[in-house]
Design an enzyme around this catalytic site. Sequence first.
Site, PDB file in Angstrom:
ATOM      1  N   ARG A 113       0.866  -1.172   0.000  1.00 55.79           N
ATOM      2  CA  ARG A 113       0.000   0.000   0.000  1.00 55.79           C
ATOM      3  C   ARG A 113       0.905   1.225   0.000  1.00 55.79           C
ATOM      4  O   ARG A 113       1.679   1.434   0.941  1.00 55.79           O
ATOM      5  CB  ARG A 113      -0.917   0.025   1.228  1.00 55.79           C
ATOM      6  CG  ARG A 113      -1.810   1.277   1.318  1.00 55.79           C
ATOM      7  CD  ARG A 113      -2.608   1.250   2.614  1.00 55.79           C
ATOM      8  NE  ARG A 113      -3.382   2.467   2.810  1.00 55.79           N
ATOM      9  CZ  ARG A 113      -4.649   2.640   2.428  1.00 55.79           C
ATOM     10  NH1 ARG A 113      -5.277   1.670   1.799  1.00 55.79           N
ATOM     11  NH2 ARG A 113      -5.280   3.767   2.657  1.00 55.79           N
ATOM     12  N   HIS A 140      -7.115   0.888  -6.947  1.00 57.22           N
ATOM     13  CA  HIS A 140      -7.466   0.374  -5.615  1.00 57.22           C
ATOM     14  C   HIS A 140      -8.311  -0.895  -5.765  1.00 57.22           C
ATOM     15  O   HIS A 140      -9.489  -0.940  -5.410  1.00 57.22           O
ATOM     16  CB  HIS A 140      -8.243   1.439  -4.842  1.00 57.22           C
ATOM     17  CG  HIS A 140      -8.212   1.263  -3.357  1.00 57.22           C
ATOM     18  ND1 HIS A 140      -7.680   0.150  -2.741  1.00 57.22           N
ATOM     19  CD2 HIS A 140      -8.674   2.069  -2.341  1.00 57.22           C
ATOM     20  CE1 HIS A 140      -7.804   0.278  -1.425  1.00 57.22           C
ATOM     21  NE2 HIS A 140      -8.388   1.416  -1.158  1.00 57.22           N
ATOM     22  N   GLN A 143     -10.300  -2.601  -2.769  1.00 58.08           N
ATOM     23  CA  GLN A 143     -11.492  -1.838  -2.399  1.00 58.08           C
ATOM     24  C   GLN A 143     -12.651  -2.166  -3.332  1.00 58.08           C
ATOM     25  O   GLN A 143     -13.804  -2.266  -2.915  1.00 58.08           O
ATOM     26  CB  GLN A 143     -11.191  -0.349  -2.441  1.00 58.08           C
ATOM     27  CG  GLN A 143     -12.359   0.554  -2.029  1.00 58.08           C
ATOM     28  CD  GLN A 143     -12.685   0.451  -0.552  1.00 58.08           C
ATOM     29  OE1 GLN A 143     -11.808   0.592   0.291  1.00 58.08           O
ATOM     30  NE2 GLN A 143     -13.940   0.187  -0.232  1.00 58.08           N
ATOM     31  N   ASP A 236     -16.274   9.977  -2.069  1.00 60.23           N
ATOM     32  CA  ASP A 236     -14.970   9.839  -1.421  1.00 60.23           C
ATOM     33  C   ASP A 236     -14.569  11.223  -0.917  1.00 60.23           C
ATOM     34  O   ASP A 236     -15.211  12.227  -1.241  1.00 60.23           O
ATOM     35  CB  ASP A 236     -13.951   9.290  -2.427  1.00 60.23           C
ATOM     36  CG  ASP A 236     -12.638   8.863  -1.781  1.00 60.23           C
ATOM     37  OD1 ASP A 236     -12.569   8.807  -0.537  1.00 60.23           O
ATOM     38  OD2 ASP A 236     -11.678   8.592  -2.526  1.00 60.23           O
ATOM     39  N   CYS A 277     -15.646   4.722   0.777  1.00 57.36           N
ATOM     40  CA  CYS A 277     -14.511   3.857   1.107  1.00 57.36           C
ATOM     41  C   CYS A 277     -13.887   4.185   2.461  1.00 57.36           C
ATOM     42  O   CYS A 277     -13.075   3.402   2.965  1.00 57.36           O
ATOM     43  CB  CYS A 277     -13.475   3.884  -0.001  1.00 57.36           C
ATOM     44  SG  CYS A 277     -12.891   5.534  -0.450  1.00 57.36           S
ATOM     45  N   ARG A 322     -14.077  -5.597   3.209  1.00 58.96           N
ATOM     46  CA  ARG A 322     -12.660  -5.543   2.835  1.00 58.96           C
ATOM     47  C   ARG A 322     -11.958  -6.818   3.303  1.00 58.96           C
ATOM     48  O   ARG A 322     -11.134  -7.388   2.572  1.00 58.96           O
ATOM     49  CB  ARG A 322     -11.963  -4.326   3.471  1.00 58.96           C
ATOM     50  CG  ARG A 322     -12.384  -2.964   2.966  1.00 58.96           C
ATOM     51  CD  ARG A 322     -12.049  -2.725   1.510  1.00 58.96           C
ATOM     52  NE  ARG A 322     -10.658  -2.945   1.183  1.00 58.96           N
ATOM     53  CZ  ARG A 322      -9.643  -2.126   1.489  1.00 58.96           C
ATOM     54  NH1 ARG A 322      -9.872  -0.994   2.150  1.00 58.96           N
ATOM     55  NH2 ARG A 322      -8.411  -2.405   1.120  1.00 58.96           N
TER      56      ARG A 322
END
Length: 335
Positions: A113, A140, A143, A236, A277, A322
């Site tokens: 990450r 991503h 996600q 987001d 997210c 997740r």
Amino acid sequence: MTELQKPVPLKGRSLLKENDFTKEEFEALIDYAITLKSYKHKGIAHRFLEGKNIALLFEKTSTRTRAAFTVASIDLGAHPEFLGKNDIQLGKKESVEDTAKVLGRMFDGIEFRGFSQEVVESLAEHSGVPVWNGLTDTWHPTQMLADYMTVKENFGHLEGINLTYIGDGRNNMAHSLMVAGAMLGVNVRICTPQSLFPNQTFVDMARQRGEKDGGSVMVTDNIEEAVKDAHVIYTDVWVSMGEESEFETRVNLLKDYQVNKQLMRQTGREDTIFLHCLPAFHDTQTLYGKEIEEKYGIGEMEVTDEVFRSPQSKVFDQAENRMHTIKSVIASTLT
């Protein structure tokens, strides 16, 4: 004794970006995550990875990604080892290639990450083990699996779903939602001011997947057009990591694109769900939120507290997912 469903046959594969997978493979990972979620909730052990060791490389801080990879690894019987940006020499005193070769000799899989997509691609190229992208500035994918799993849980299918993302259209979330959605048969609408339209390269990539797999992509600054008949409203943060100096400009651009009750009603559907997210700036219960309120007089940013806490909001199901989807990826690529 319950006979466990086997993982998706993707042994040795890396998850670097959505476009590397077929529609069937990506949806199979989602479906397997739903199965693993049922095992977790029923207390059915599923330790497919006894004796495996997994490296967790984090250049960027994280709550959900780190927790999800850690718990997923342990549930599967593997040992996760966290390596933060101050713990190893990645890219500083040792090249990414050399680091990858060292870690690949010691670990069975690597999560990364960080900032650069090139780094995660290089890790996959040189390590000799599966590498999973926990987030870069470009993509991503972990996600996306959780997001579309949450959509499927709520509507029972993905094909034909209308998903509207409203906010900054140039970030990794907009890229990933377009490509993953289009290849899963979802109609993705990116709603953002024209100055924040996504890069045409990613729009073209998503439309190519849509033509092949049944989804579609719309990019518009017209809120009414974008949200009409939307099954999912997604947003987001307005300012991503490293862009704090642009906050005032971004607020002025996006203040009319806030997700609130009025916008949710504009979908014309009673079953519309809200996704984010996380973290979300929906109140002032954080140091960051208080600072923004003091500087700009804003107590709620991309989503109002009313929507965030409403029954339509599925953000904490999404956050839990997740873990289940990451577990699906790890199990499927290491067994």
